[in-house]
Each structure stands twice: as C-alpha cells, then as structure tokens.
Design a protein around this motif. Structure first.
Motif, PDB file in Angstrom:
ATOM      1  N   ALA A   1      50.281  60.346  81.837  1.00  0.00           N
ATOM      2  CA  ALA A   1      51.073  59.167  81.481  1.00  0.00           C
ATOM      3  C   ALA A   1      51.977  58.747  82.639  1.00  0.00           C
ATOM      4  O   ALA A   1      52.111  57.554  82.936  1.00  0.00           O
ATOM      5  CB  ALA A   1      51.901  59.457  80.233  1.00  0.00           C
ATOM      6  N   ILE A   2      52.578  59.723  83.307  1.00  0.00           N
ATOM      7  CA  ILE A   2      53.456  59.424  84.446  1.00  0.00           C
ATOM      8  C   ILE A   2      52.651  58.825  85.598  1.00  0.00           C
ATOM      9  O   ILE A   2      53.008  57.781  86.155  1.00  0.00           O
ATOM     10  CB  ILE A   2      54.184  60.705  84.912  1.00  0.00           C
ATOM     11  N   ASN A   3      51.548  59.473  85.940  1.00  0.00           N
ATOM     12  CA  ASN A   3      50.756  59.059  87.104  1.00  0.00           C
ATOM     13  C   ASN A   3      50.098  57.697  86.916  1.00  0.00           C
ATOM     14  O   ASN A   3      49.836  56.986  87.895  1.00  0.00           O
ATOM     15  CB  ASN A   3      49.686  60.107  87.411  1.00  0.00           C
ATOM     16  N   GLU A   4      49.820  57.320  85.665  1.00  0.00           N
ATOM     17  CA  GLU A   4      49.110  56.067  85.404  1.00  0.00           C
ATOM     18  C   GLU A   4      50.003  55.013  84.746  1.00  0.00           C
ATOM     19  O   GLU A   4      49.527  54.023  84.211  1.00  0.00           O
ATOM     20  CB  GLU A   4      47.867  56.349  84.562  1.00  0.00           C
ATOM     21  N   ASN A   5      51.313  55.256  84.806  1.00  0.00           N
ATOM     22  CA  ASN A   5      52.316  54.256  84.398  1.00  0.00           C
ATOM     23  C   ASN A   5      52.216  53.826  82.935  1.00  0.00           C
ATOM     24  O   ASN A   5      52.326  52.638  82.611  1.00  0.00           O
ATOM     25  CB  ASN A   5      52.225  53.020  85.309  1.00  0.00           C
ATOM     26  N   PHE A   6      52.030  54.790  82.050  1.00  0.00           N
ATOM     27  CA  PHE A   6      52.093  54.500  80.618  1.00  0.00           C
ATOM     28  C   PHE A   6      53.551  54.552  80.164  1.00  0.00           C
ATOM     29  O   PHE A   6      54.332  55.375  80.645  1.00  0.00           O
ATOM     30  CB  PHE A   6      51.256  55.505  79.827  1.00  0.00           C
ATOM     31  N   ASP A   7      53.882  53.684  79.220  1.00  0.00           N
ATOM     32  CA  ASP A   7      55.255  53.628  78.711  1.00  0.00           C
ATOM     33  C   ASP A   7      55.482  54.580  77.543  1.00  0.00           C
ATOM     34  O   ASP A   7      56.593  55.058  77.325  1.00  0.00           O
ATOM     35  CB  ASP A   7      55.586  52.206  78.224  1.00  0.00           C
ATOM     36  N   SER A   8      54.413  54.811  76.773  1.00  0.00           N
ATOM     37  CA  SER A   8      54.537  55.609  75.551  1.00  0.00           C
ATOM     38  C   SER A   8      53.308  56.483  75.354  1.00  0.00           C
ATOM     39  O   SER A   8      52.218  56.173  75.851  1.00  0.00           O
ATOM     40  CB  SER A   8      54.698  54.702  74.324  1.00  0.00           C
ATOM     41  N   ILE A   9      53.519  57.551  74.608  1.00  0.00           N
ATOM     42  CA  ILE A   9      52.440  58.461  74.218  1.00  0.00           C
ATOM     43  C   ILE A   9      52.444  58.553  72.695  1.00  0.00           C
ATOM     44  O   ILE A   9      53.503  58.689  72.077  1.00  0.00           O
ATOM     45  CB  ILE A   9      52.651  59.865  74.817  1.00  0.00           C
ATOM     46  N   ILE A  10      51.255  58.470  72.095  1.00  0.00           N
ATOM     47  CA  ILE A  10      51.119  58.710  70.655  1.00  0.00           C
ATOM     48  C   ILE A  10      50.114  59.838  70.456  1.00  0.00           C
ATOM     49  O   ILE A  10      49.011  59.804  71.004  1.00  0.00           O
ATOM     50  CB  ILE A  10      50.653  57.456  69.895  1.00  0.00           C
ATOM     51  N   VAL A  11      50.511  60.845  69.666  1.00  0.00           N
ATOM     52  CA  VAL A  11      49.659  62.012  69.426  1.00  0.00           C
ATOM     53  C   VAL A  11      49.635  62.366  67.944  1.00  0.00           C
ATOM     54  O   VAL A  11      50.451  61.888  67.153  1.00  0.00           O
ATOM     55  CB  VAL A  11      50.147  63.243  70.228  1.00  0.00           C
ATOM     56  N   HIS A  12      48.701  63.236  67.601  1.00  0.00           N
ATOM     57  CA  HIS A  12      48.624  63.800  66.248  1.00  0.00           C
ATOM     58  C   HIS A  12      49.543  65.016  66.130  1.00  0.00           C
ATOM     59  O   HIS A  12      50.182  65.224  65.104  1.00  0.00           O
ATOM     60  CB  HIS A  12      47.170  64.190  65.962  1.00  0.00           C
ATOM     61  N   HIS A  13      49.595  65.820  67.183  1.00  0.00           N
ATOM     62  CA  HIS A  13      50.445  67.014  67.220  1.00  0.00           C
ATOM     63  C   HIS A  13      51.550  66.802  68.255  1.00  0.00           C
ATOM     64  O   HIS A  13      51.286  66.814  69.457  1.00  0.00           O
ATOM     65  CB  HIS A  13      49.632  68.261  67.599  1.00  0.00           C
ATOM     66  N   GLY A  14      52.773  66.618  67.771  1.00  0.00           N
ATOM     67  CA  GLY A  14      53.887  66.315  68.663  1.00  0.00           C
ATOM     68  C   GLY A  14      54.682  67.541  69.076  1.00  0.00           C
ATOM     69  O   GLY A  14      54.223  68.686  68.963  1.00  0.00           O
ATOM     70  N   LEU A  15      55.915  67.291  69.522  1.00  0.00           N
ATOM     71  CA  LEU A  15      56.789  68.360  70.013  1.00  0.00           C
ATOM     72  C   LEU A  15      57.585  69.042  68.908  1.00  0.00           C
ATOM     73  O   LEU A  15      57.868  70.232  68.992  1.00  0.00           O
ATOM     74  CB  LEU A  15      57.792  67.789  71.024  1.00  0.00           C
ATOM     75  N   PHE A  16      57.975  68.290  67.896  1.00  0.00           N
ATOM     76  CA  PHE A  16      58.980  68.789  66.963  1.00  0.00           C
ATOM     77  C   PHE A  16      58.385  69.060  65.585  1.00  0.00           C
ATOM     78  O   PHE A  16      57.815  68.174  64.947  1.00  0.00           O
ATOM     79  CB  PHE A  16      60.138  67.793  66.872  1.00  0.00           C
TER      80      PHE A  16
ATOM     81  N   ARG B   1      61.097  75.496  63.239  1.00  0.00           N
ATOM     82  CA  ARG B   1      60.407  76.361  64.198  1.00  0.00           C
ATOM     83  C   ARG B   1      60.439  75.793  65.616  1.00  0.00           C
ATOM     84  O   ARG B   1      60.050  76.463  66.562  1.00  0.00           O
ATOM     85  CB  ARG B   1      58.962  76.607  63.767  1.00  0.00           C
ATOM     86  N   SER B   2      60.902  74.539  65.760  1.00  0.00           N
ATOM     87  CA  SER B   2      60.987  73.926  67.088  1.00  0.00           C
ATOM     88  C   SER B   2      62.242  74.338  67.846  1.00  0.00           C
ATOM     89  O   SER B   2      62.355  74.063  69.042  1.00  0.00           O
ATOM     90  CB  SER B   2      60.978  72.395  66.956  1.00  0.00           C
ATOM     91  N   TYR B   3      63.173  74.978  67.154  1.00  0.00           N
ATOM     92  CA  TYR B   3      64.472  75.278  67.767  1.00  0.00           C
ATOM     93  C   TYR B   3      64.746  76.777  67.741  1.00  0.00           C
ATOM     94  O   TYR B   3      64.400  77.455  66.774  1.00  0.00           O
ATOM     95  CB  TYR B   3      65.576  74.522  67.024  1.00  0.00           C
ATOM     96  N   PRO B   4      65.406  77.298  68.787  1.00  0.00           N
ATOM     97  CA  PRO B   4      65.762  76.580  70.016  1.00  0.00           C
ATOM     98  C   PRO B   4      64.524  76.236  70.837  1.00  0.00           C
ATOM     99  O   PRO B   4      63.477  76.873  70.681  1.00  0.00           O
ATOM    100  CB  PRO B   4      66.652  77.575  70.756  1.00  0.00           C
ATOM    101  N   LEU B   5      64.633  75.240  71.711  1.00  0.00           N
ATOM    102  CA  LEU B   5      63.508  74.837  72.545  1.00  0.00           C
ATOM    103  C   LEU B   5      63.094  75.981  73.464  1.00  0.00           C
ATOM    104  O   LEU B   5      63.934  76.564  74.154  1.00  0.00           O
ATOM    105  CB  LEU B   5      63.884  73.628  73.405  1.00  0.00           C
ATOM    106  N   ASN B   6      61.795  76.299  73.472  1.00  0.00           N
ATOM    107  CA  ASN B   6      61.325  77.281  74.450  1.00  0.00           C
ATOM    108  C   ASN B   6      61.134  76.597  75.803  1.00  0.00           C
ATOM    109  O   ASN B   6      61.264  75.374  75.927  1.00  0.00           O
ATOM    110  CB  ASN B   6      60.042  77.966  73.967  1.00  0.00           C
ATOM    111  N   HIS B   7      60.820  77.377  76.825  1.00  0.00           N
ATOM    112  CA  HIS B   7      60.773  76.807  78.175  1.00  0.00           C
ATOM    113  C   HIS B   7      59.632  75.807  78.341  1.00  0.00           C
ATOM    114  O   HIS B   7      59.725  74.878  79.138  1.00  0.00           O
ATOM    115  CB  HIS B   7      60.667  77.921  79.223  1.00  0.00           C
TER     116      HIS B   7
END
Length: 255
Positions: free
Chosen positions: A52-67, A71-77
């Motif tokens: 996304a960074i290299n190809e200049n995308f503004d947004s990402i949409i996924v099925h499996h996100g970050l949060f 169980r998402s907290y605390p953030l792992n490395h």
C-alpha cells in the motif's frame, strides 16, 4: 470520496451492527480523509501494508484486521510495527469479519452456495451457522444426491486449494452447508439440520472423530482459500458501485 462516507456506506451495506464479533468491524485506523485508491486483501500484514505504501494506496480493507477485542492488548511488537507504518504513512485500515462472511451477495458463503447449487441443480439456499441472533453461513439442498467424490472435485476447483476430506459413512450427499474459515465448530448444528456435507476452511484435531460420530462429511478447503471470495467481491463493488479504484491483492496462504 471521503473515508467516513465509504465506511458509513459499507457499515450499512454489510449490517455490521448486527454481529457480536470478536473483530472491530469498520474503521480500525484513520488515515487520509480523502480516498482515491483502496487496497483489499484477506488479512492485514506487513507485506500488505508495504505494498500500500509503495503503490500509493490511501486505504486498506481486509477481512482479518488488527484489533480483536481484549486479546489485541497490549499490542505485541508485530502489531505495533504494523500500526506504526499505517500511522506514519497516513493509511486507513478498515476490516469486516463476520459481516462479510454473512452477506448474501458479497459474502464468503452465500455466493459459494449459489455456485454449488448452479453446478449440481440445487435450491432452497437458506441461513446456516447460528451465532447469537445472526447466521454467518448458508445451506442448500440438491434435487438429486451426488457422490461425495464429485462434490470434492468441485470444491478443489472452486477454491483452488487441496481439500482435506474428513469422511463419515455417507457416500452420497444431498444437503450441503458452507461456513468459511474456522467453521468446523458448526458440525453439531449440521447434524441437527440433517446436513450431509459441511464445507469449511479448517478443521480441528477432534473434527475427524466428530465427523464420524455425527455422520456428517467435512471438507476443509483452507481458511484463506474460503475467505478470498467476499473481499474480492467487495473490491469489485467499490470499483463498480462507488467508482473508487480498488485492487485486490492475493497473498497466498496454505492454511
């Protein structure tokens, strides 16, 4: 188009407020307020964010996100680095989990049922896979029973993935249910609904014994493979209905 316009539209379209989901559905990370290009994929990863960074995308949409709730907290490395890259590059992250599994036109399961029903002359597609007040999967019935081997060949072609068949005593099948991803937990519901074959992404170790004892065939077709369908269709929807440049990237995962 404004990020919040897109998110509000998709929230309503996918009925995200109906689902008691472990995933935070909708916007997870706010980036640029104006969106020109969206990158879509099954799961967030450093590989996806870097693209996304290299190809200049503004947004990402996924099925499996970050949060994923507590169980998402605390953030792992790993997630800390992912979040850092998103924030530094002002890229938004949007995720839809169960709402995308369940959607009748853009989801992972109803379109798969329609494909099978069309191939083998099936009908009566209806909800399956109960979670609270919602259903995330679908089932249907064939007019005439088919050999389980023929259903397996179809699954291998449709999902483009090897199929692990956990078999029972039934050699012919007429009623089929599909729950993408980790859907083997719906075996008991399949048994109660007189389902002959449950198609899902992955099985647990004990699924083999439950398949035998509930007398329901199980196809494990790959978690990733069974969940490409919805996000690809959502990407197409963004292009055609919202007139936003949206690109699906396939990052193969054997699981």
């Amino acid at each position: 188009m404004k990020l919040l316009q897109i998110a509000t539209h998709l929230d309503k379209l996918l009925k995200q407020d109906k689902f008691d989901d472990g995933c935070l559905n909708g916007v997870q990370v706010f980036g640029k307020p104006d969106v020109r290009k969206i990158l879509t994929s099954v799961s967030v990863s450093m590989e996806l964010i870097s693209k996304a960074i290299n190809e200049n995308f503004d947004s990402i949409i996924v099925h499996h996100g970050l949060f994923w709730g507590e169980r998402s907290y605390p953030l792992n490395h790993v997630n800390k680095q992912r979040l850092k890259l998103l924030l530094e590059n002002n890229i938004s992250l949007i995720a839809y989990h169960l709402p995308l599994d369940a959607h009748k036109t853009l989801g992972n399961n109803y379109p798969a049922c329609r494909e099978y029903a069309s191939e083998f002359n099936g009908t009566k597609i209806k909800p399956f896979g109960s979670l609270g007040d919602s259903f995330i999967g679908a089932s249907f019935e064939l007019h005439k029973a088919i050999r389980v081997e023929d259903a397996k060949k179809k699954a291998e072609l449709f999902y483009d993935h090897d199929v692990v068949h956990l078999n029972c005593s039934k050699k012919f099948i007429k009623k089929i249910a599909i729950v993408s991803g980790a859907g083997a937990s719906f075996l008991e519901e399949a048994y109660k609904a007189n389902i002959d074959l449950l198609i899902t992404g992955e099985a647990e170790e004990w699924t083999m014994h439950e398949a035998i004892e509930f007398n329901v065939n199980v196809f494990a077709c790959g978690h990733y493979a069974t969940e490409r369908i919805g996000i690809k269709m959502l990407s197409k929807y963004l292009n055609e209905k919202l007139n936003i440049e949206s690109v699906f990237v396939d990052i193969p995962n054997p699981v």
